[in-house]
Design an enzyme around this catalytic site. Structure first.
Site, PDB file in Angstrom:
ATOM      1  N   GLU A  22      60.353  99.941  22.303  1.00  0.00           N
ATOM      2  CA  GLU A  22      60.441  98.850  23.275  1.00  0.00           C
ATOM      3  C   GLU A  22      60.923  97.526  22.675  1.00  0.00           C
ATOM      4  O   GLU A  22      61.600  96.745  23.340  1.00  0.00           O
ATOM      5  CB  GLU A  22      59.080  98.620  23.956  1.00  0.00           C
ATOM      6  CG  GLU A  22      58.642  99.728  24.887  1.00  0.00           C
ATOM      7  CD  GLU A  22      57.939 100.867  24.154  1.00  0.00           C
ATOM      8  OE1 GLU A  22      57.499 101.807  24.815  1.00  0.00           O
ATOM      9  OE2 GLU A  22      57.847 100.796  22.897  1.00  0.00           O
ATOM     10  N   ASP A  38      95.979  80.716   6.338  1.00  0.00           N
ATOM     11  CA  ASP A  38      97.003  79.681   6.198  1.00  0.00           C
ATOM     12  C   ASP A  38      96.824  78.982   4.853  1.00  0.00           C
ATOM     13  O   ASP A  38      95.711  78.965   4.304  1.00  0.00           O
ATOM     14  CB  ASP A  38      96.878  78.635   7.311  1.00  0.00           C
ATOM     15  CG  ASP A  38      97.403  79.153   8.639  1.00  0.00           C
ATOM     16  OD1 ASP A  38      98.290  80.006   8.624  1.00  0.00           O
ATOM     17  OD2 ASP A  38      96.899  78.701   9.677  1.00  0.00           O
ATOM     18  N   VAL A  84      56.128 106.770  26.002  1.00  0.00           N
ATOM     19  CA  VAL A  84      56.038 105.434  25.396  1.00  0.00           C
ATOM     20  C   VAL A  84      56.382 105.496  23.914  1.00  0.00           C
ATOM     21  O   VAL A  84      57.075 104.626  23.376  1.00  0.00           O
ATOM     22  CB  VAL A  84      54.632 104.837  25.613  1.00  0.00           C
ATOM     23  CG1 VAL A  84      54.481 103.537  24.822  1.00  0.00           C
ATOM     24  CG2 VAL A  84      54.380 104.585  27.091  1.00  0.00           C
ATOM     25  N   ALA A  85      55.927 106.557  23.237  1.00  0.00           N
ATOM     26  CA  ALA A  85      56.195 106.706  21.799  1.00  0.00           C
ATOM     27  C   ALA A  85      57.680 106.893  21.528  1.00  0.00           C
ATOM     28  O   ALA A  85      58.198 106.482  20.485  1.00  0.00           O
ATOM     29  CB  ALA A  85      55.407 107.885  21.242  1.00  0.00           C
ATOM     30  N   ASP A  91      54.676  96.129  15.623  1.00  0.00           N
ATOM     31  CA  ASP A  91      56.004  96.442  15.071  1.00  0.00           C
ATOM     32  C   ASP A  91      57.001  95.305  15.207  1.00  0.00           C
ATOM     33  O   ASP A  91      57.774  95.027  14.289  1.00  0.00           O
ATOM     34  CB  ASP A  91      56.583  97.677  15.783  1.00  0.00           C
ATOM     35  CG  ASP A  91      56.063  98.964  15.171  1.00  0.00           C
ATOM     36  OD1 ASP A  91      55.234  98.871  14.261  1.00  0.00           O
ATOM     37  OD2 ASP A  91      56.484 100.041  15.615  1.00  0.00           O
TER      38      ASP A  91
END
Length: 575
Positions: free
Chosen positions: A15, A57, A10-11, A410
């Site tokens: 995610e 242009d 998980v670390a 986070d």
């Protein structure tokens, strides 16, 4: 051991990263809409920040697209006015104005006469439409018992078809045209032929010239100057006469010497090697066709430039596709051009391209901040888990703790970094980003590793202190410090080269909200009973909270101490 392995897995996975980057890009598209730019492809937002050449242009983009006839040669005769109005597809009936601005200006020239009135006496029975290769158009009309055909177009495209044109006469006409072009006037020539059943562009009789002014947009010169400071080159591409194009380019600050101007005819004679050798010095391309645009883009890209190309016609689609950023016109652009482009200007304004590139640079900078923040946070979690296991200690964090920090603590600050307001002035004084540049360039790798190690060190220190009470207390200490230290780290990541005391924190209210909300949620998982049971935490006393809060602020202290280092890394990158 299984739970420890799950925690490490998980670390290792950020995610919230994919969601944050996608949301930031989507919000960036909204910000671009606010400055008059519609982005059709999300990756184009990132590419905008690396653009090093803008090919634009002239008419309607660099100029106001408000044509007014101001000069005639040899004089404003009846046949010159009548021919220019009849050889015309624009309309001003009922007060509504439709058609090309150049042709509308020719209709205005004949007021109070109108084209429908003239066509009652001279009904149109045939035509050869304008195209960019011939640079002219012809219409055939009944005139009593005979016919008359008017051919209108560029001076070169008309003179080559005229008969009874002694060299002295031709030189006189070309001198008059050059005089108009030197005043930044667009010059059109008219010729006539009678007695045909179908339109014929040969053996014409020269009638005269008209010169019309299309003033530069007031904001265009400032945008060109801004591009110069930002290391972005502006290249003008137009179908106008070289003298007209150079006069406008000089006024806008695009070109300084006539040697920086090239015509489409000259371009066709150059092979790829010779063009590659000259392309860096060229700023103006005149009398070009859509096919020439493709050659210009190809040559610039071959030199390593990231090219933005504007276009509005069906024939511009290939060059829009070939450019790194194809920009079509929202007002005058065709459906085909808009379909082939990556970006649409809602106001057809050159200054909007400058604002879009500025926003693109800001969006990329924000994405970089978000990614570095999230990666450094995950790196800190990996070091925390690995170091504790290597030292033979219990796992300092449970899998649910890491998942909570990655998805809640986070992601909110990461999103806040992604929508941070950027300093436009500072961004547009830097050279374009190298498209091959890594996210870790300019101190990014140092930032990721340093803050990852620092957060891990603070977390492990808190864990060892908590272990003196119990394993649950140690994990609660580590969980709390990890979550809050990353909140402090996010505040510093807004600008690693600026002190937090010089930042305008109110300019990013989402960062304030995410900090307060993240802190409140972190308190909740250690103080609310049912959350304590879910997360396996213990309640903390006010004294413990104070100590852990102070320890969590270490990344912010480090931010202030590292300012000289970060500034040095940024300066090295810009060199």
């Amino acid at each position: 051991m299984l739970l420890t392995a799950i925690s490490l897995a998980v670390a290792a996975v950020p995610e919230g990263l994919a969601a944050v980057v996608t949301i930031v890009l989507a919000l960036g598209v909204q910000r671009l809409v606010a400055v008059g730019t519609i982005v059709k492809r999300l990756p184009s937002v990132e590419t905008l920040g690396a653009v090093s050449v803008v090919c634009s242009d002239k008419t309607g983009t660099l100029t106001q697209n408000r044509m007014t006839v101001t000069e005639y040669w040899p004089e404003k005769s009846e046949i010159l006015v009548r021919g220019m109005m009849l050889c015309n597809d624009a309309s001003t009936e009922g007060g509504a104005r439709y058609g090309d601005p150049t042709e509308l200006a020719l209709l205005d020239m004949g007021v109070p006469l109108t084209r429908p009135q003239l066509e009652k006496d001279y009904p149109r029975i045939g035509e050869l439409p304008f195209d960019s290769d011939r640079k002219r158009m012809t219409t055939l009309h009944m005139a009593g018992n005979t016919t008359v055909a008017f051919t209108k177009g560029s001076i070169e495209g008309i003179l080559d078809l005229c008969v009874d044109m002694p060299p002295v006469r031709r030189a006189e006409i070309e001198t008059a045209a050059a005089s108009m072009s030197s005043k930044a006037l667009r010059v059109l020539a008219l010729a006539v032929r009678t007695g045909d059943e179908v339109p014929v562009e040969a053996d014409l009789e020269f009638v005269g010239l008209v010169g019309m002014i299309d003033p530069p947009r007031p904001e265009a010169a400032a945008a060109v100057a801004s591009f110069k400071r930002a290391g972005v080159r502006t290249v003008m591409i137009t179908g106008d006469h070289p003298d007209t194009a150079f006069a406008i380019a000089t006024e806008l600050g695009i070109a300084e010497d006539i040697s920086q101007c090239m015509t489409g005819a000259e371009l066709e004679l150059l092979d790829d090697a010779v063009l590659a050798a000259r392309i860096e010095n060229l700023r103006v391309f005149a009398r070009v066709s859509p096919a020439h645009k493709v050659k210009i883009v190809d040559a610039l890209r071959a030199k390593g430039h990231i090219v933005s190309m504007t276009g509005d016609g069906v024939n511009d689609a290939p060059s829009l596709k070939m450019a790194d950023i194809g920009v079509s016109m929202g007002i005058t652009g065709t459906d085909v051009a808009r379909s082939a482009s990556d970006m649409v200007l809602s106001d057809d304004n050159f200054a909007t391209i400058e604002r879009a590139i500025s926003e693109g640079r800001g969006i990329y900078a924000n994405i970089k901040k978000s990614v570095l923040f999230l990666l450094s946070s995950n790196f800190g979690e990996i070091i925390t888990m690995t170091a504790a296991i290597a030292a033979g200690l219990a796992a300092p964090l449970r899998a649910i703790h890491i998942l909570w920090v990655n998805l809640i603590t986070d992601s909110l600050p990461g999103l806040a970094l992604g929508v941070d307001r950027h300093d436009t002035t500072t961004l547009m004084r830097r050279p374009p980003r190298n498209p091959a540049e890594s996210l870790f360039a300019g101190g990014g790798l140092f930032t990721t590793l340093f803050y990852g190690v620092l957060v891990a060190g603070c977390t492990l220190y808190a864990f060892t202190k908590g272990l003196q009470i119990s394993t649950a207390a140690g994990q609660t200490y580590a969980f709390t410090v990890l979550g809050i230290s990353q909140l402090f780290h996010a505040v510093g990541m807004r600008d690693v080269t600026k002190s937090i005391f010089r930042m305008s924190h109110t300019a990013n209210p989402l960062m304030i909200i995410s900090f307060v909300l993240g802190l409140a949620l972190q308190v909740a998982v250690t103080e609310i009973p049912f959350l304590i049971r879910i997360f396996g935490t213990v309640r903390l006393s006010p004294e413990q909270w104070l100590r852990l809060f102070a320890l969590s602020a270490v990344p912010l202290i480090a931010h202030e101490l590292l300012l000289p280092v970060q500034r040095g890394l940024q300066s090295k990158k810009l060199r």
